[in-house]
Design an enzyme around this catalytic site. Structure first.
Site, short mmCIF file in Angstrom:
data_model
loop_
_atom_site.label_atom_id
_atom_site.label_comp_id
_atom_site.label_asym_id
_atom_site.label_seq_id
_atom_site.Cartn_x
_atom_site.Cartn_y
_atom_site.Cartn_z
N ASN A 1 0.87 -1.19 0.00
CA ASN A 1 0.00 0.00 0.00
C ASN A 1 0.90 1.24 0.00
OD1 ASN A 1 -1.90 1.98 0.37
ND2 ASN A 1 -2.41 1.42 2.49
N TRP A 2 1.06 1.82 -1.18
CA TRP A 2 1.94 2.99 -1.28
C TRP A 2 1.31 4.23 -0.65
CZ3 TRP A 2 3.85 2.97 -7.13
CH2 TRP A 2 4.70 1.88 -7.33
N LYS A 3 0.02 4.19 -0.37
CA LYS A 3 -0.72 5.38 0.11
C LYS A 3 -0.47 6.53 -0.87
CE LYS A 3 -0.06 3.65 4.75
NZ LYS A 3 -0.28 3.87 6.15
N HIS B 1 -9.91 0.95 4.73
CA HIS B 1 -8.65 1.22 5.43
C HIS B 1 -8.91 2.20 6.58
CE1 HIS B 1 -4.57 2.62 6.21
NE2 HIS B 1 -4.14 1.53 5.60
N GLU C 1 -7.38 4.68 7.61
CA GLU C 1 -7.21 6.11 7.26
C GLU C 1 -8.47 6.63 6.56
OE1 GLU C 1 -3.44 5.71 5.22
OE2 GLU C 1 -2.47 5.28 7.14
N GLU D 1 -5.80 -4.99 10.58
CA GLU D 1 -4.83 -3.92 10.80
C GLU D 1 -5.19 -3.15 12.07
OE1 GLU D 1 -2.72 -2.84 6.93
OE2 GLU D 1 -4.44 -1.53 7.09
N GLY E 1 1.60 2.60 10.73
CA GLY E 1 2.47 3.75 10.53
C GLY E 1 3.11 4.25 11.82
N SER F 1 2.93 -1.76 10.54
CA SER F 1 4.36 -1.63 10.79
C SER F 1 5.15 -2.93 10.56
CB SER F 1 4.60 -1.09 12.22
OG SER F 1 4.03 0.20 12.35
N GLY G 1 2.54 -0.97 4.49
CA GLY G 1 2.56 0.44 4.10
C GLY G 1 3.99 0.92 3.91
N GLY G 2 4.54 1.56 4.95
CA GLY G 2 5.85 2.20 4.88
C GLY G 2 6.94 1.35 4.23
C1 PEP Z 1 -1.20 0.27 6.00
O1 PEP Z 1 -1.30 1.45 5.74
O2 PEP Z 1 -2.03 -0.52 5.58
C2 PEP Z 1 -0.06 -0.15 6.82
C3 PEP Z 1 -0.07 -1.37 7.29
O3 PEP Z 1 0.94 0.78 7.02
P1 PEP Z 1 2.34 0.53 7.80
O4 PEP Z 1 2.91 -0.76 7.29
O5 PEP Z 1 3.17 1.71 7.43
O6 PEP Z 1 2.01 0.47 9.25
#
Ligand code: PEP
Length: 245
Positions: free
Chosen positions: A9-11, A92, A94, A161, A167, A207, A228-229
């Protein structure tokens, strides 16, 4: 056995190494028993879909809950499919927290995505207050029950999640994830059609990095990751994929 996935997930970011270099790096990955899926921002879906090899997939990060009309700024699922997406991330945290998406909206999006032959990657998760109060399984069960309305007899991928782990650099422990995935599978058995309850892949997200992935995999029960990150770096993303194999 549910299928396995590792989803990037590049966001609202792009990989610093560049889109084409990133896709080429993923194209060189051999083996592994989990499918790789990339979720770039909307304008890059077509480019990523053209560049990645067969077998890898492309996801949108969201879609409209309408199929067309006067909804300025929205994108219809059929348009995403035409651009090359085969999956769509829905619900999600967010989107729920920043854009006010409710369980009802998410269920409508699940319905329209399935009707358009996009596989929903349905995200659920509890906040820290809920976790600390010991109410996580109840809240997750509520989210699963709410999604049943949109699901019908369709197939989704579920991403667990925990909001407090997204994040933040604070990932859930392998034990906690394994236990929670058990509760989720249980709730699916109660509220979803039997085939979906058994066959839906359950991914973990929050994370995940190459440093903590082995601990998460070691406890079993997980069918993959939503990242994500760490997914913005093809090397880290590939290492997470390797750990699952
Ligand atoms: C996400 O946004 O779905 C996610 C899991 O982000 P991160 O890995 O950065 O916590």
């Amino acid at each position: 056995m549910p299928d396995r996935y590792v989803i990037a997930n590049w966001k609202m970011n792009l990989p610093p190494e560049g889109i084409d270099a990133y896709a080429d790096a993923l194209n060189r990955i051999e083996g592994g028993n989990a499918r790789l899926v990339i979720a770039p921002p909307y304008p890059y879906i077509e480019r990523v879909a053209r560049r990645v090899r067969d077998g890898h997939g492309v996801a949108a990060q969201n879609c409209s809950d309408h199929d067309k009309g006067a909804f300025t700024g929205e994108v219809a699922p059929a348009m995403l499919r035409e651009a090359g997406a085969r999956f769509v991330i829905l619900g999600h945290s967010e989107r729920r927290a920043i854009f006010g998406e409710t369980d009802g909206i998410v269920a409508r999006k699940v319905t329209i995505a399935l009707a358009t032959s996009l596989t929903p990657i349905l995200c659920i998760g509890e906040n820290l207050r809920t976790r600390d109060a010991g109410n996580a399984s109840r809240v997750l069960a509520d989210q699963i029950r709410a999604a049943a309305e949109g699901l019908g007899s369709g197939a989704v991928i579920l991403a667990y999640e925990p909001i407090w782990a997204i994040g933040t650099g604070r990932n859930a422990s392998g034990t906690m994830v394994a236990e929670t995935v058990g509760h989720i599978r249980d709730a699916m058995g109660r509220f979803w059609p039997q085939a979906a309850a058994k066959e839906t892949p359950i991914l973990y997200g929050g994370s995940v990095t190459p440093d903590n992935v082995a601990e998460l995999v070691g406890h079993g029960h997980i069918d993959g990751f939503l990242v994500g990150g760490a997914s913005l770096d093809s090397g880290k993303f590939a290492a997470i994929h390797r750990a699952l194999a």
